[in-house]
Design an enzyme around this catalytic site. Structure first.
Site, PDB file in Angstrom:
ATOM      1  N   SER A 163       0.800  -1.219   0.000  1.00 31.57           N
ATOM      2  CA  SER A 163       0.000   0.000   0.000  1.00 31.57           C
ATOM      3  C   SER A 163       0.838   1.277   0.000  1.00 31.57           C
ATOM      4  O   SER A 163       0.355   2.318  -0.422  1.00 31.57           O
ATOM      5  CB  SER A 163      -0.987   0.010   1.161  1.00 31.57           C
ATOM      6  OG  SER A 163      -0.352  -0.354   2.356  1.00 31.57           O
TER       7      SER A 163
ATOM      8  N   HIS B  51      -5.473  -3.198  -2.887  1.00 28.50           N
ATOM      9  CA  HIS B  51      -5.088  -2.273  -3.956  1.00 28.50           C
ATOM     10  C   HIS B  51      -4.933  -2.962  -5.312  1.00 28.50           C
ATOM     11  O   HIS B  51      -4.409  -2.373  -6.249  1.00 28.50           O
ATOM     12  CB  HIS B  51      -3.770  -1.573  -3.607  1.00 28.50           C
ATOM     13  CG  HIS B  51      -3.837  -0.792  -2.343  1.00 28.50           C
ATOM     14  ND1 HIS B  51      -4.393   0.469  -2.276  1.00 28.50           N
ATOM     15  CD2 HIS B  51      -3.451  -1.100  -1.085  1.00 28.50           C
ATOM     16  CE1 HIS B  51      -4.332   0.903  -1.025  1.00 28.50           C
ATOM     17  NE2 HIS B  51      -3.767  -0.029  -0.287  1.00 28.50           N
TER      18      HIS B  51
ATOM     19  N   LYS C 266     -11.843   0.631  -1.942  1.00 30.57           N
ATOM     20  CA  LYS C 266     -10.819   1.307  -2.728  1.00 30.57           C
ATOM     21  C   LYS C 266     -11.288   1.464  -4.174  1.00 30.57           C
ATOM     22  O   LYS C 266     -12.113   2.311  -4.438  1.00 30.57           O
ATOM     23  CB  LYS C 266      -9.494   0.606  -2.532  1.00 30.57           C
ATOM     24  CG  LYS C 266      -9.012   0.967  -1.119  1.00 30.57           C
ATOM     25  CD  LYS C 266      -7.852   0.278  -0.565  1.00 30.57           C
ATOM     26  CE  LYS C 266      -7.608   0.851   0.836  1.00 30.57           C
ATOM     27  NZ  LYS C 266      -6.884  -0.016   1.716  1.00 30.57           N
TER      28      LYS C 266
END
Ligand SMILES: *Cc1c(COP(=O)(O)O)cnc(C)c1O
Length: 397
Positions: A183, A211, A242
């Site tokens: 991240s 991610h 996200k």
């Protein structure tokens, strides 16, 4: 001395080390352009990589879900909080990831804590990348298992750690855990080798695709698609918060894994189910992603364009993900560069200890599929200029 005097001491220590945190206040939705503290800014720090958080179709679906289902879900999934929309989202996630089944949690954090602490206990062994996300680390701690940390994405060090641990699969469970995309560095796990080692030493494999979902692979399905693998990690975890722009966490895997977690993952059991509107928002975002893989391709083009623009400014960077770190080192310098960029109209976060190691402070640029090439080239120029100007200032006494 009052009982609470230590609080002020801690805060003053943080302040003198340039580690005080500031929360900026947004006055607009999380899109490529935002208003914040009275300024219009280009957002280059958001995890809403596909700009789905404020997408009109997602918003409409969520608003309709509020009218249909109300606001709160009223109970844990195991009591009264389970609805058709929760189950539909799980079916859609399992299909998207090519897994047998899926389970949603209220946040990615809660998913990691619940999954790891239910799968592993005191006598078990966990092998964990040194740069894994805090939620994975906290899951390891909560499990009370023996945790062996290996050097970042270093598969020979992982093998060394497995051998040194004396792990014996006939007496204990073993689990290897890694972020898919790290991240704060934006690099990608060496999944083929990690899975090879997991196979060889009889370890369960768990990958956190927070991610990677919506980012990696031609259609955003994540690391398995990115590497073109035939088999999948045993536990594929991700977030809805996200690229999918909503909120919540999820895990995909075998039917038995999901059934086991429903019975054992305490963060699943002892918490009120995700709000129906969030669930519907995530499912709508997932549908958009499946129908429009060109959003993933736009993001990919933007990553290449931005890294190229930075290189032209003398800042060599590369990234396979939407996260482009620009390492600065000094905490104070990172903060002042970020503040200068803010004044120039760019929202870019400075990341410091404890999120990254001391002396490894950085700007963490996060790209969106909806940024334009002109915007990204302008941002690269502004970053180079702000860096030069702030370095000059720190040099003059
Ligand atoms: C953000 C993040 C999480 C936590 O997800 P939330 O839904 O925000 O709680 C977990 N793992 C990684 C790698 C993350 O980046």
């Amino acid at each position: 001395m009052t009982k609470l005097a230590f609080l002020r001491e801690v805060l003053l220590t943080l302040e003198s080390a340039h580690l005080s945190r500031l929360m900026r206040t947004l006055d607009s939705p999380q899109r490529a352009h935002v208003t914040c503290d009275g300024r219009d800014l280009l957002m280059l720090a958001s995890n809403s990589y596909l700009d789905l958080s404020g997408d009109p179709d997602v918003k409409t679906a969520a608003a309709q879900a509020v009218l249909e289902w109300g606001v709160g879900s009223g109970g844990s999934r195991l009591t009264t909080g389970n609805t058709g929309v929760h189950e539909q989202l799980e079916t859609a996630l399992a299909r998207f990831k090519g897994s047998d089944a899926a389970l949603i949690f209220n946040t990615g954090y809660m998913a990691n804590v619940g999954i790891i602490s239910s799968l592993c206990g005191q006598n078990d062994a966990i092998f964990s990348d040194e740069l894994n996300h805090a939620s994975l680390i906290d899951g390891c701690r909560l499990s009370k298992a023996n945790v062996h940390v290996y050097r970042h994405n270093d598969m020979s060090d992982l093998e060394r750690a497995i051998r040194d641990s004396g792990f014996d699969p006939s007496h204990a469970r073993g689990l290897v855990i890694s972020d898919a995309v790290f991240s704060m560095d934006g690099d990608v796990v060496n999944l083929p080798q990690l899975m090879g080692l997991a196979e060889k030493y009889h370890l369960l494999s768990m990958i956190d695709e927070a991610h990677a979902t919506g980012v990696l692979g031609a259609t955003g399905r994540g690391t398995v698609e990115y590497y073109g693998l035939q088999s999948k990690p045993d536990i594929l975890m991700g977030t809805l918060s996200k690229a999918l722009g909503a909120e919540g966490g999820f895990v995909c895997g075998s039917r038995d894994l999901i059934e086991f977690l429903k019975h054992r993952a305490r963060s699943f059991i002892f918490s009120t189910a995700l709000a129906p509107a969030s669930t519907v928002a995530a499912r709508t975002a997932l549908e958009i992603l499946e129908r429009h893989p060109e959003r993933v391709q736009s993001l990919r083009r933007n990553i290449e364009c931005f890294c190229d623009a930075l290189a032209q400014e003398g800042i060599p960077t590369q990234s396979q993900s939407a996260i482009v770190p620009i390492i600065i080192g000094d905490e104070q310098l990172a903060v002042s560069v970020s503040q200068r960029l803010f004044a120039d109209g760019y929202f870019i976060s400075a990341i410091r200890y404890p999120t990254v190691a001391k002396g490894k402070a950085r700007l963490r640029v996060a790209l969106m599929s909806s940024h334009t090439e002109t915007e990204l080239r302008g941002a690269a120029r502004a970053i180079a200029r702000a860096l030069r100007q702030e370095r000059e200032l720190t040099r003059t006494p």
